[in-house]
Design an enzyme around this catalytic site. Structure first.
Site, PDB file in Angstrom:
ATOM      1  N   GLN A 142     -17.172  24.543   6.308  1.00 48.36           N
ATOM      2  CA  GLN A 142     -17.506  23.215   6.791  1.00 48.36           C
ATOM      3  C   GLN A 142     -18.872  23.220   7.475  1.00 48.36           C
ATOM      4  O   GLN A 142     -19.146  24.080   8.305  1.00 48.36           O
ATOM      5  CB  GLN A 142     -16.458  22.704   7.783  1.00 48.36           C
ATOM      6  CG  GLN A 142     -15.118  22.381   7.165  1.00 48.36           C
ATOM      7  CD  GLN A 142     -14.189  23.563   7.115  1.00 48.36           C
ATOM      8  OE1 GLN A 142     -14.599  24.716   7.248  1.00 48.36           O
ATOM      9  NE2 GLN A 142     -12.920  23.299   6.887  1.00 48.36           N
ATOM     10  N   GLY A 143     -19.674  22.260   7.128  1.00 42.99           N
ATOM     11  CA  GLY A 143     -21.012  22.174   7.693  1.00 42.99           C
ATOM     12  C   GLY A 143     -22.085  22.812   6.820  1.00 42.99           C
ATOM     13  O   GLY A 143     -23.271  22.578   7.033  1.00 42.99           O
ATOM     14  N   ASP A 144     -21.647  23.647   5.863  1.00 48.11           N
ATOM     15  CA  ASP A 144     -22.596  24.259   4.925  1.00 48.11           C
ATOM     16  C   ASP A 144     -22.832  23.377   3.702  1.00 48.11           C
ATOM     17  O   ASP A 144     -23.769  23.634   2.928  1.00 48.11           O
ATOM     18  CB  ASP A 144     -22.080  25.622   4.438  1.00 48.11           C
ATOM     19  CG  ASP A 144     -22.078  26.676   5.523  1.00 48.11           C
ATOM     20  OD1 ASP A 144     -23.024  26.706   6.328  1.00 48.11           O
ATOM     21  OD2 ASP A 144     -21.115  27.474   5.563  1.00 48.11           O
ATOM     22  N   SER A 145     -21.982  22.397   3.493  1.00 56.86           N
ATOM     23  CA  SER A 145     -22.070  21.562   2.294  1.00 56.86           C
ATOM     24  C   SER A 145     -23.482  21.054   2.068  1.00 56.86           C
ATOM     25  O   SER A 145     -24.184  20.693   3.017  1.00 56.86           O
ATOM     26  CB  SER A 145     -21.149  20.351   2.413  1.00 56.86           C
ATOM     27  OG  SER A 145     -19.855  20.697   2.046  1.00 56.86           O
ATOM     28  N   HIS A 156     -21.367  14.243  -1.506  1.00 60.26           N
ATOM     29  CA  HIS A 156     -20.356  13.917  -0.491  1.00 60.26           C
ATOM     30  C   HIS A 156     -20.941  13.948   0.923  1.00 60.26           C
ATOM     31  O   HIS A 156     -20.330  13.423   1.855  1.00 60.26           O
ATOM     32  CB  HIS A 156     -19.097  14.784  -0.643  1.00 60.26           C
ATOM     33  CG  HIS A 156     -19.150  16.144  -0.034  1.00 60.26           C
ATOM     34  ND1 HIS A 156     -19.333  17.290  -0.768  1.00 60.26           N
ATOM     35  CD2 HIS A 156     -19.012  16.556   1.251  1.00 60.26           C
ATOM     36  CE1 HIS A 156     -19.312  18.341   0.035  1.00 60.26           C
ATOM     37  NE2 HIS A 156     -19.112  17.921   1.266  1.00 60.26           N
ATOM     38  N   ASP A 181     -21.442  16.754  -7.750  1.00 62.37           N
ATOM     39  CA  ASP A 181     -21.622  16.515  -6.309  1.00 62.37           C
ATOM     40  C   ASP A 181     -23.073  16.788  -5.926  1.00 62.37           C
ATOM     41  O   ASP A 181     -23.393  17.824  -5.339  1.00 62.37           O
ATOM     42  CB  ASP A 181     -20.647  17.433  -5.549  1.00 62.37           C
ATOM     43  CG  ASP A 181     -20.537  17.103  -4.072  1.00 62.37           C
ATOM     44  OD1 ASP A 181     -21.067  16.062  -3.643  1.00 62.37           O
ATOM     45  OD2 ASP A 181     -19.913  17.915  -3.349  1.00 62.37           O
TER      46      ASP A 181
HETATM   47  C1  4AZ Z   1     -16.800  21.617   3.458  1.00 65.77           C
HETATM   48  O1  4AZ Z   1     -15.885  20.891   3.756  1.00 65.77           O
HETATM   49  C2  4AZ Z   1     -16.551  22.874   2.734  1.00 65.77           C
HETATM   50  N1  4AZ Z   1     -15.202  27.445   1.353  1.00 65.77           N
HETATM   51  C3  4AZ Z   1     -17.614  23.596   2.238  1.00 65.77           C
HETATM   52  C4  4AZ Z   1     -17.382  24.764   1.550  1.00 65.77           C
HETATM   53  C5  4AZ Z   1     -16.124  25.214   1.352  1.00 65.77           C
HETATM   54  C6  4AZ Z   1     -15.042  24.524   1.854  1.00 65.77           C
HETATM   55  C7  4AZ Z   1     -15.263  23.347   2.533  1.00 65.77           C
HETATM   56  C8  4AZ Z   1     -15.911  26.490   0.589  1.00 65.77           C
HETATM   57  O2  4AZ Z   1     -17.952  21.303   3.779  1.00 65.77           O
END
Ligand code: 4AZ
Length: 278
Positions: free
Chosen positions: A232-235, A83, A137
């Site tokens: 968010q941003g860690d994905s 993603h 993913d």
């Molecule tokens: C994101 O949107 C996201 N708490 C990453 C990790 C988590 C939620 C959202 C897990 O990148």
């Protein structure tokens, strides 16, 4: 996945308000008592396989254009979340249309210029990736040059079942939101979490609007009571057990909320495919 869409939009909204506000989004901010990662500072010297995905053209230059995490798994190979390299994240249907897309290695502090920025030569997205459930993913990025400021971490294999036992300590790494409210740090953080039973994520994410947990391609991690999590941003960044890559940050409902663990791509389920694309 509704949550993924919302959270990704939240990240883009924080970085590109002019783009997001006209879209009429009400990205739900997480509760104020959340401390995401509930983590601590670390460095790319301590975690040399953690790298960042960047595009200043799309995400601005303040934090070197960082928008996702990724992981070095070979000299010219990094893995990330599918993603992170899709149309919604990049804003273009083909990554070649985002000419400043880079992998940044060796830069603990995104406000600085340490380390290196590498161009990409290819992106392979798992053909089983499902945008609506976030199953599978994972994407494999091939670099135009070999990494000099990062070193590879081994992938968990399907035989590494002990790494996935509930209660196993794990670490998550990233430059993502540390507050649950769009507070993006410039330096790399890590948080100690634990592998949770699949049943914990199946209960939290049974389908419908809260999302669907599928143990075949996902792994569940967090801490009892919440308070430590990816955000968010860690994905696309790493979840590590005993020096092996067991997961990639993928999705969840909010960040660090009690009863809503983090959901990660299950690396052991895709390790053979990743190896085929190195
Ligand atoms: C994101 O949107 C996201 N708490 C990453 C990790 C988590 C939620 C959202 C897990 O990148």
């Amino acid at each position: 996945m509704r949550f993924r869409v919302h959270t990704l939009f939240a990240a883009i909204a924080a970085l590109l308000p002019a783009l997001a506000i006209p879209m009429g989004l009400s990205a739900s901010p997480a509760a104020a008592n959340e401390v995401v990662v509930g983590g601590t500072l670390t460095t790319t010297q301590q975690a040399p396989w953690v790298v960042a995905l960047s595009s200043r053209a799309r995400f601005g230059s303040a934090r070197s254009g960082q928008f996702c995490g990724a992981v070095a798994v070979g000299p010219r190979t990094v893995v990330t979340a599918a993603h992170c390299v899709g149309t919604e994240a990049l804003g273009v249907s083909d990554w070649h249309q985002l000419p400043d897309l880079r992998v940044i290695a060796g830069r603990t502090d995104l406000g600085g210029s340490a380390g290196e920025e590498l161009q990409l030569s290819g992106i392979w997205v798992d053909p089983d990736y499902d945008q609506s459930t976030n199953a599978y993913d994972v994407a494999v990025i091939t670099l135009a040059q070999p990494l000099q400021d990062a070193s590879a971490i081994p992938l968990a294999q399907s035989s590494d079942t002990a790494d996935y036992q509930a209660g196993t300590p794990a670490e998550v790494y990233g430059w993502g939101d540390t507050t649950g409210r769009g507070g993006y740090p410039s330096t790399l953080h890590t948080a100690q979490v634990g592998i949770l039973a699949d049943s914990a994520c199946e209960a939290a994410y049974p389908g419908g609007s809260s999302g669907t947990y599928e143990a075949s391609s996902m792994v569940c991690a967090g801490v009892d009571g919440g308070g430590k999590d990816a955000c968010q941003g860690d994905s696309g960044g790493p979840l590590v057990v005993a020096g092996r890559l067991v997961g990639l940050v993928s999705w969840g409902n909010g960040c660090a909320l009690d009863g809503f663990p983090g959901v990660y791509t299950r690396v052991s389920a895709v390790a053979d495919l990743i190896a085929q694309h190195m």
